[in-house]
Design an enzyme around this catalytic site. Structure first.
Site, PDB file in Angstrom:
ATOM      1  N   PHE A  12      56.258  60.496  60.525  1.00  0.00           N
ATOM      2  CA  PHE A  12      57.383  61.354  60.165  1.00  0.00           C
ATOM      3  C   PHE A  12      56.972  62.500  59.241  1.00  0.00           C
ATOM      4  CE2 PHE A  12      61.026  61.788  57.046  1.00  0.00           C
ATOM      5  CZ  PHE A  12      61.731  62.696  57.809  1.00  0.00           C
ATOM      6  N   VAL A  13      56.322  62.199  58.137  1.00  0.00           N
ATOM      7  CA  VAL A  13      55.941  63.246  57.188  1.00  0.00           C
ATOM      8  C   VAL A  13      54.818  64.102  57.761  1.00  0.00           C
ATOM      9  CG1 VAL A  13      55.089  63.761  54.873  1.00  0.00           C
ATOM     10  CG2 VAL A  13      56.671  61.855  55.214  1.00  0.00           C
ATOM     11  N   VAL A  33      45.700  57.726  71.139  1.00  0.00           N
ATOM     12  CA  VAL A  33      44.840  58.459  72.075  1.00  0.00           C
ATOM     13  C   VAL A  33      45.596  58.867  73.336  1.00  0.00           C
ATOM     14  CG1 VAL A  33      42.740  57.333  71.279  1.00  0.00           C
ATOM     15  CG2 VAL A  33      44.037  56.293  73.134  1.00  0.00           C
ATOM     16  N   ASN A  37      50.293  65.634  73.283  1.00  0.00           N
ATOM     17  CA  ASN A  37      50.771  66.817  72.573  1.00  0.00           C
ATOM     18  C   ASN A  37      49.906  67.154  71.371  1.00  0.00           C
ATOM     19  OD1 ASN A  37      53.054  67.121  74.284  1.00  0.00           O
ATOM     20  ND2 ASN A  37      54.064  65.458  73.195  1.00  0.00           N
ATOM     21  N   ALA A  68      48.276  58.464  56.263  1.00  0.00           N
ATOM     22  CA  ALA A  68      48.201  57.284  57.119  1.00  0.00           C
ATOM     23  C   ALA A  68      48.154  56.005  56.297  1.00  0.00           C
ATOM     24  CB  ALA A  68      46.973  57.372  58.023  1.00  0.00           C
ATOM     25  N   ALA A  71      53.362  51.073  56.102  1.00  0.00           N
ATOM     26  CA  ALA A  71      54.568  51.248  55.300  1.00  0.00           C
ATOM     27  C   ALA A  71      55.098  49.887  54.866  1.00  0.00           C
ATOM     28  CB  ALA A  71      55.621  51.999  56.102  1.00  0.00           C
ATOM     29  N   SER A 109      53.346  55.912  46.477  1.00  0.00           N
ATOM     30  CA  SER A 109      54.736  55.458  46.575  1.00  0.00           C
ATOM     31  C   SER A 109      55.374  55.425  45.197  1.00  0.00           C
ATOM     32  CB  SER A 109      54.794  54.057  47.198  1.00  0.00           C
ATOM     33  OG  SER A 109      56.064  53.469  47.034  1.00  0.00           O
ATOM     34  N   TYR A 134      53.287  46.046  48.992  1.00  0.00           N
ATOM     35  CA  TYR A 134      53.062  47.410  49.465  1.00  0.00           C
ATOM     36  C   TYR A 134      52.753  48.347  48.302  1.00  0.00           C
ATOM     37  CZ  TYR A 134      54.373  52.152  50.848  1.00  0.00           C
ATOM     38  OH  TYR A 134      54.387  53.501  51.038  1.00  0.00           O
ATOM     39  N   LYS A 138      49.225  50.492  47.169  1.00  0.00           N
ATOM     40  CA  LYS A 138      49.162  51.921  46.875  1.00  0.00           C
ATOM     41  C   LYS A 138      48.558  52.158  45.487  1.00  0.00           C
ATOM     42  CE  LYS A 138      50.978  54.061  50.470  1.00  0.00           C
ATOM     43  NZ  LYS A 138      50.267  55.129  51.216  1.00  0.00           N
TER      44      LYS A 138
END
Length: 315
Positions: A12-13, A33, A37, A68, A71, A109, A134, A138
């Protein structure tokens, strides 16, 4: 001018950085892969961990924006987070340093700062207090990057975003936009909490600034629009952005939290109903940066999302 490699460009970001800053992105990293686009300026990886092959990824690259990673998701284990978010990040930074990359912008985060106490405001320099696996991963990556910086001279910049919103956003914001689109009422009439959010366009702009500005290295930036709103005001803005009318029902906060607990959605209730404010002043003091989009301007782009969705549905 910096030549930037961005990881996580299928997310998304990352996809919004490519859209808003196409002239600045030299190389994108993609794990899909089968994605047709992508341009020739794409480096494909099969996974992100301590063994990722980064050969030929850093030619002519001066800065990396690292998005990357895994999440927050209950399906992932502590070891999963450690392998991808910590070891994968530090391996990337180490290999980049060997290849002569000068700067590493790490998207961390706000969870690294911990949980909010009443009327508290998170600051960049406060003691870290990660509140789940999570956020801990980070923070561990942040610590490891600072060690690499001290040993090699790599210019490390850390950005901790608040909840990121925008067209086609995943997670709670995506759920809210779908709900507002389908239902003419929400239960936030009595919600007067104080929360900071950041539009994906604003975060993309800040990350590019962090990749270029000479004063950015060595700093941690907490990222938000700079507008503090309640969840009632936030969802009203979503409705306005979609051209919808919304009625806010006056349900007690305690009732909503109890219902969320019964449904196993306590984490979502905390994210929507509790306070979370951040001090973003150092982004302006150090970088001269302020959000280019107001919340109202960013939310107006949700109507573009609806138009795109309708066109896709009609094909």
């Amino acid at each position: 001018m910096s030549r930037v490699l961005i990881t996580g460009t299928s997310g998304f970001v990352g996809s919004n950085i490519k859209i808003t800053s196409a002239k600045k992105v030299v190389r994108a990293v993609n794990s899909n892969v089968e994605n047709t686009n992508v341009s020739n300026h794409t480096h494909f990886i099969s996974s992100l961990d301590s063994k990722t092959n980064w050969n030929n990824a850093f030619h002519n690259i001066t800065s990396i924006i690292h998005l990357a990673g895994l999440a927050h998701n209950h399906d992932y284990t502590v070891e999963d987070y450690k392998s991808v978010n910590v070891q994968g990040t530090l391996h990337l930074a180490t290999e980049a340093t060997k290849a002569g990359v000068k700067r590493f912008v790490f998207v961390s985060s706000i969870g690294v700062n911990g949980t909010v106490t009443h009327n508290s405001v998170f600051t960049p320099g406060q003691v870290a207090c990660p509140h789940n696996a999570y956020a801990q991963s980070k923070y561990d990556a942040e610590v490891g990057l600072k060690k690499i910086a001290a040993e090699t001279g790599l210019e490390v910049v850390i950005v901790r975003p608040t909840l990121v919103y925008g067209p086609n956003a995943p997670g709670n914001f995506g759920a809210l936009t779908k709900l507002v689109k389908k239902v003419p009422f929400l239960p936030f009439g009595l919600a007067n909490n104080k929360r900071d959010f950041i539009a994906v366009q604003n975060l993309a702009d800040l990350l590019i600034a962090c990749s270029e500005h000479p004063n950015a290295p060595g700093h941690t930036f907490l990222a938000s629009d700079g507008e503090t709103v309640s969840i009632k005001e936030f969802t009203n803005a979503i409705a306005e952005g979609q051209g919808k009318k919304l009625i806010q029902l006056p349900l007690p906060i305690s009732m909503m939290k109890f219902a969320a607990k019964l449904l196993g959605k306590s984490a979502m209730a905390v994210q929507l109903l509790d306070d979370l404010q951040v001090d973003t002043s150092n982004a302006y003091d150090i970088l001269g940066w302020k959000a280019p989009y107001t919340m109202k301007q960013a939310m107006s782009l949700l109507s573009d999302q609806d138009s795109t969705t309708n066109q896709s549905d009609n094909k």
